[in-house]
Design a protein around this motif. Structure first.
Motif, short mmCIF file in Angstrom:
data_model
loop_
_atom_site.label_atom_id
_atom_site.label_comp_id
_atom_site.label_asym_id
_atom_site.label_seq_id
_atom_site.Cartn_x
_atom_site.Cartn_y
_atom_site.Cartn_z
N VAL A 1 6.67 51.18 20.04
CA VAL A 1 8.18 51.35 19.78
C VAL A 1 9.02 50.33 20.21
N GLN A 2 8.44 49.35 21.30
CA GLN A 2 9.02 48.35 21.76
C GLN A 2 8.84 47.30 20.80
N GLU A 3 7.68 47.15 20.03
CA GLU A 3 7.61 46.01 18.92
C GLU A 3 8.75 46.65 17.86
N ALA A 4 8.76 47.74 17.35
CA ALA A 4 9.84 48.13 16.61
C ALA A 4 11.25 47.85 16.97
N LEU A 5 11.48 48.07 18.13
CA LEU A 5 12.77 47.67 18.83
C LEU A 5 13.20 45.92 18.91
N ASN A 6 12.10 45.35 18.72
CA ASN A 6 12.00 43.98 18.79
C ASN A 6 12.65 43.63 17.42
N ASN A 7 12.21 44.29 16.27
CA ASN A 7 12.58 44.20 14.98
C ASN A 7 14.12 44.37 14.66
N LEU A 8 14.61 45.53 15.44
CA LEU A 8 15.61 46.15 15.24
C LEU A 8 16.92 45.11 15.74
N VAL A 9 16.55 44.63 16.94
CA VAL A 9 17.86 43.87 17.57
C VAL A 9 18.09 42.62 17.23
N GLU A 10 17.14 42.04 16.21
CA GLU A 10 17.04 40.60 15.86
C GLU A 10 18.58 40.63 15.11
N ASN A 11 19.10 39.60 15.45
CA ASN A 11 20.60 39.23 14.90
C ASN A 11 21.77 40.43 14.89
N ARG A 12 21.48 41.27 16.12
CA ARG A 12 22.36 42.31 16.12
C ARG A 12 22.88 42.26 17.75
N THR A 13 24.34 42.59 17.85
CA THR A 13 24.59 42.75 19.28
C THR A 13 24.08 43.88 19.76
N THR A 14 23.38 43.89 21.11
CA THR A 14 22.64 45.11 21.34
C THR A 14 23.04 45.47 23.06
N ILE A 15 23.25 46.69 23.13
CA ILE A 15 23.51 47.36 24.59
C ILE A 15 22.19 48.09 24.73
N VAL A 16 21.50 47.82 25.83
CA VAL A 16 20.32 48.46 26.26
C VAL A 16 20.60 48.96 27.50
N ILE A 17 20.26 50.56 27.32
CA ILE A 17 20.58 51.29 28.73
C ILE A 17 19.04 51.68 29.10
N ALA A 18 18.77 51.22 30.29
CA ALA A 18 17.29 51.26 30.70
C ALA A 18 17.05 51.72 32.26
N HIS A 19 16.26 52.67 32.54
CA HIS A 19 15.69 52.68 33.94
C HIS A 19 14.48 51.86 34.15
N ARG A 20 13.67 51.70 33.14
CA ARG A 20 12.42 50.98 33.31
C ARG A 20 12.56 49.53 33.06
N LEU A 21 12.90 48.90 34.10
CA LEU A 21 13.25 47.43 34.28
C LEU A 21 12.24 46.46 33.37
N SER A 22 11.07 46.93 33.21
CA SER A 22 10.12 46.05 32.37
C SER A 22 10.74 45.78 31.04
N THR A 23 11.32 46.92 30.55
CA THR A 23 11.78 46.86 29.12
C THR A 23 13.05 45.79 28.85
N VAL A 24 13.74 45.39 30.04
CA VAL A 24 14.99 44.56 29.74
C VAL A 24 14.72 43.26 30.46
N LYS A 25 13.65 42.99 30.78
CA LYS A 25 13.39 41.53 31.50
C LYS A 25 13.85 40.53 30.26
N HIS A 26 13.98 40.56 29.02
CA HIS A 26 14.30 39.61 28.02
C HIS A 26 15.41 39.72 27.63
N ALA A 27 16.09 40.42 28.32
CA ALA A 27 17.64 40.65 27.88
C ALA A 27 18.60 39.42 28.30
#
Length: 561
Positions: free
Chosen positions: A491-517
């Motif tokens: 799913v994270q790979e799919a999200l990487n495709n999705l966020v490309e060239n978009r303004t993205t706001i990520v709400i997360a508890h798992r901090l590992s998923t937002v390290k590259h924000a």
């Protein structure tokens, strides 16, 4: 209504024909008239039967159409209401009003309306006939009618009150059903089936107790009406028999007016019973129309701006918000933040810090109490809801899918679903592989809430839906929090495709998923306490560092386990 007049006139004719039947046939023995009796009886029966058929067909059809319109209007109104209404009213309670309460109105607008029209016309005709034949005897009989009004009204009032309470109880019962079947996994896993059954039995008993009182008062109405109308019949017979013995009227006249009066009391009794049903319907109607009293909070401005595809700049300017406007504790406090087009911003913080509320404000589920949120320089309150949501896509932690095909779920919200676009969206969401292995591929029905798919598969369908929407602003709300490690990676790979060239706001508890924000915004009690990149916030040693250390252990060299 014309057919109802036909039924009523037939009853009046039958009462009127009693006089010649007795005087000319039984007493005088008119043989010529005897030959016409079968034709008269059959003719009246045929005319009455046809009139009743036409009356019932058209009234019941009109009643069904009225209920259809009402249910459509209620549903349309519910869809227009804001999230605040839906979050404060249970699904079971709303469903009960749309189904059970309107169903009770359906009975009223069907059978009851037929009876009201038919019996009202019949009563008018028979009363008129009685007064025309002998106004003194009719007056004696008529005095009993007002006497039935007071007890009937008192009983009907009680019935209405208890029906409204019983409908509230059935709403509780509907809620219990909805929660039990929605949470069947939890119930089974905790082994609490017996406890749930006991609770359901208690709620069902409460519903029965209210309805028993409705039955009690409804059952009392017939004996009371019967007793009071018998006084009128007794008075008529006493007075009429004395007049016959005195030679002031014939036996045929007596029996004709007695027949008219006895037939007149029939509609009275039925109308009293119908009034009980009417009051029951009114009790249900009040609950239905209470829904219309709730007004939508989020409405398009009079001159709302219709935006084409936006760049995706979001500006939150001193935003304050509380769910309860009377509360002294706002959920969002004087929050200001600018998100650049194409930037990925992560919102993190402890539970209750306001992350999900902020998402609701960005999607305009709610309006700020003060301050403003602007998209490309336009206040969200000035943008039409349709164009705002066309420019925003959301992937929620609970991937809600409809009981429909995979293709229709991916193209949901689009006027025309293109299968090529659906396939491309599924490919970018890494969902095409498992979809093509299904028996019917993209036309596979996935069941209620997509329960025939795994959690990771549902989430990838949800991501494909966002890809298909192709909105410039993307909101991810805990999109991987409920997944296992393998599914999360896909799913994270799919999200990487999705966020490309978009303004993205990520709400997360798992901090590992937002390290590259690009930036991480740390919220606490509705305010921003830190902003920076992952490395900057770790080095700062503030709240983000504390949240990070709660989730990860560090080796002596500082690397992550």
């Amino acid at each position: 209504m014309l057919a109802s007049l036909g039924v009523a006139s037939t009853d009046g004719a039958m009462a009127k024909l009693v006089q010649p039947f007795i005087d000319k046939l039984i007493i005088a023995g008119d043989r010529d008239l005897i030959q016409l009796v079968p034709l008269i009886v059959i003719g009246l029966a045929a005319f009455k039967g046809l009139s009743r058929y036409v009356q019932q067909y058209y009234i019941l059809t009109a009643g069904q159409l009225a209920i259809q319109d009402l249910r459509n209007q209620v549903f349309k109104h519910l869809m227009s209401l804001s999230m605040r209404f839906h979050s404060s009213n249970g699904t079971g309670s709303i469903m009960s009003r749309v189904l059970n309460d309107i169903g009770m109105l359906q009975a009223f607008l069907g059978d009851v309306l037929v009876i009201i029209l038919r019996e009202s016309f019949t009563l008018v005709v028979l009363v008129g006939l009685a007064f025309y034949t002998d106004w003194k005897m009719a007056l004696i009989a008529f005095t009993a009618l007002p006497a039935t009004a007071l007890p009937a009204a008192l009983l009907a009032r009680r019935i209405k009150a208890y029906v409204k309470k019983s409908q509230g109880a059935i709403a509780v019962l509907t809620t219990a059903l909805e929660q039990a079947f929605s949470g069947i996994k939890v119930i089974k896993s905790f082994g609490t089936e017996k406890d749930q059954v006991r609770r359901f039995f208690d709620k069902n008993r409460s519903y029965y107790n209210f309805w028993r009182k409705v039955i009690k008062y409804d059952a009392a109405s017939s004996p009371v009406t019967e007793l009071l109308t018998s006084l009128g019949v007794a008075g008529v017979l006493w007075y009429g028999l004395n007049r016959v013995l005195a030679g002031e009227m014939t036996q045929g006249q007596l029996f004709s007016i007695v027949a008219a009066i006895l037939m007149m009391y029939g509609p009275v009794k039925r109308l009293v019973r119908v009034n009980n049903v009417f009051q029951s319907a009114m009790g249900a109607a009040e609950r239905v129309f209470e829904l219309f009293e709730a007004q939508p909070e989020i409405l398009d401005a009079e001159n709302a701006v219709r935006l084409d595809r936006v760049r995706g700049e979001l500006v939150l300017d001193h935003v304050c918000f509380s769910y309860d406007t009377a509360s002294l504790e706002p959920v969002i406090r004087d929050l200001s933040l600018t998100i650049k087009p194409g930037e990925m911003v992560a919102l993190v913080g402890p539970s209750g810090s306001g992350k999900t509320t902020l998402m609701g404000l960005l999607l305009r589920f709610f309006d700020p109490d003060s301050g403003s949120i602007r998209l490309d320089g336009h206040d969200l309150r000035e943008i039409s809801a349709e164009s705002l949501h066309r420019n925003m896509a959301m992937v929620d932690q609970e991937a809600f899918l409809f009981n429909d095909t995979i293709a229709n779920n991916i193209s949901y919200g689009s006027a025309e679903g293109s299968l090529d676009r659906v396939r491309e969206a599924a490919r970018q969401a890494y969902a095409d592989g498992f979809i093509e292995e299904l028996p019917d591929g993209y036309q596979t029905e996935i069941g209620d809430r997509g329960l025939r798919l795994s959690g990771g598969q549902r989430q990838r369908i949800s991501i494909a839906r966002a890809v298909y929407q192709n909105a410039p602003v993307l909101i991810l709300d805990e999109a991987t929090s409920a997944l296992d490690t393998e599914s999360e990676a896909i799913v994270q790979e799919a999200l990487n495709n999705l966020v490309e060239n978009r303004t993205t706001i990520v709400i997360a508890h798992r901090l590992s998923t937002v390290k590259h924000a690009d930036r991480i915004v740390v919220l606490d009690k509705g305010t921003i306490c830190e902003i920076g990149t992952h490395e900057e916030l770790l080095a700062r040693g503030g709240m983000y560092r504390r949240l990070h250390d709660m989730q990860f252990k560090e080796d002596t060299d500082g690397s992550l386990d």
